[in-house]
Design an enzyme around this catalytic site. Structure first.
Site, PDB file in Angstrom:
ATOM      1  CG  ASN A  22      -2.018   0.968   1.458  1.00  0.00           C
ATOM      2  OD1 ASN A  22      -1.692   2.266   1.007  1.00  0.00           O
ATOM      3  ND2 ASN A  22      -3.029   0.805   1.752  1.00  0.00           N
ATOM      4  CE  LYS A  25      -2.208  -0.269   5.688  1.00  0.00           C
ATOM      5  NZ  LYS A  25      -2.256  -1.563   6.448  1.00  0.00           N
ATOM      6  CG  ASP A  78      -3.085  -5.765   9.746  1.00  0.00           C
ATOM      7  OD1 ASP A  78      -3.434  -5.229   8.682  1.00  0.00           O
ATOM      8  OD2 ASP A  78      -3.715  -6.771  10.187  1.00  0.00           O
ATOM      9  CB  SER A  79      -4.471  -0.281  10.539  1.00  0.00           C
ATOM     10  OG  SER A  79      -3.364   0.040  10.883  1.00  0.00           O
ATOM     11  N   GLY A 154      -8.576   3.214   2.352  1.00  0.00           N
ATOM     12  CA  GLY A 154      -9.407   2.383   3.503  1.00  0.00           C
ATOM     13  C   GLY A 154     -10.750   2.944   3.979  1.00  0.00           C
ATOM     14  CG  PHE A 155     -13.063   1.155   6.582  1.00  0.00           C
ATOM     15  CD1 PHE A 155     -14.415   1.073   6.320  1.00  0.00           C
ATOM     16  CD2 PHE A 155     -12.615   0.017   7.140  1.00  0.00           C
ATOM     17  CE1 PHE A 155     -14.825   0.028   5.668  1.00  0.00           C
ATOM     18  CE2 PHE A 155     -13.058  -1.305   6.603  1.00  0.00           C
ATOM     19  CZ  PHE A 155     -14.144  -1.144   5.789  1.00  0.00           C
ATOM     20  CG  ASP A 156      -8.016   7.153   6.343  1.00  0.00           C
ATOM     21  OD1 ASP A 156      -8.191   6.475   7.267  1.00  0.00           O
ATOM     22  OD2 ASP A 156      -7.351   7.217   5.696  1.00  0.00           O
ATOM     23  NE  ARG A 182      -1.163   2.518   8.648  1.00  0.00           N
ATOM     24  CZ  ARG A 182      -2.183   3.011   8.116  1.00  0.00           C
ATOM     25  NH1 ARG A 182      -2.627   4.237   8.145  1.00  0.00           N
ATOM     26  NH2 ARG A 182      -3.202   2.038   8.362  1.00  0.00           N
TER      27      ARG A 182
END
EC number: 3.6.1.66
Length: 196
Positions: A22, A25, A78-79, A154-156, A182
């Site tokens: 990613n 990231k 990992d998140s 992602g879910f941001d 993160r």
């Protein structure tokens, strides 16, 4: 190659590899690393994601396996998004759920629920010849009613950190890093790494 990306064979000897496929990231974490004068290289391969009940298990397993291949100090991160009214779902399955249900699917699951509290958690594993170390970061917040913002990933676009009215996707990388799970995990690692 761009943005610090490396292959295994061209990686420098005196830096830490960040294992992720990613790019977002990598950019977030590389921005923080600059402040600590730590050289971070992007090893653009997917981490090996086992099915496990905790993020710590996922990153530890992946870090050990990849370290056996590259024999270089590295970080695997990992998140997960943990939503209280969904019994902390999706948790360690966040990436899979994002691909299968998407943002709309999570909002649908929360229809009619008054409690929209949630938290993001990051687990990071650093490994070298002598150590396997875990660092965690958490940010509390809530799930928005709608998808908002064009930044982030992602879910941001549906996560609003505590003390804010904007989603992560409505913030710049620098703003997000003030709150981000993160960022907290990586700063905890950097404090340790630069003070040994």
């Amino acid at each position: 190659m761009k943005n610090g990306e490396r292959t295994i064979s061209s990686a420098l000897k005196n830096s830490i590899l960040l294992v992720t496929s990613n790019e977002n990231k990598y950019k977030e974490i590389a921005e923080i690393a600059k402040d600590y004068k730590v050289e971070l290289e992007w090893l653009k391969i997917p981490k090996l994601e086992i099915q496990a009940d905790t993020l710590e298990e996922v990153v530890r397993y992946s870090a050990i396996v990849i370290f056996q291949l590259v024999k270089r100090p590295l970080i695997v991160e990992d998140s997960g998004l943990f939503i209280k009214s969904l019994n902390d779902f999706p948790g360690p399955y966040t990436n899979y759920v994002r691909r299968k249900l998407g943002l709309e699917g999570i909002l649908k699951l929360l229809e009619g629920k008054n409690d929209r509290s949630a938290y993001f958690k990051t687990s990071l594993c650093y490994i070298d010849e002598a150590r396997q170390l875990l660092f965690n970061g958490t940010v509390n917040g809530r799930i928005s009613d709608t998808i908002r913002g064009e930044k982030g990933f992602g879910f941001d676009p549906i996560f609003i950190p505590e003390g804010e009215s904007r989603t992560f996707a409505e913030m710049s990388t620098e703003e997000k890093n003030r709150y981000s799970h993160r960022s907290k995990a990586f700063k905890a690692f950097l404090e340790y790494y630069t003070n040994q």
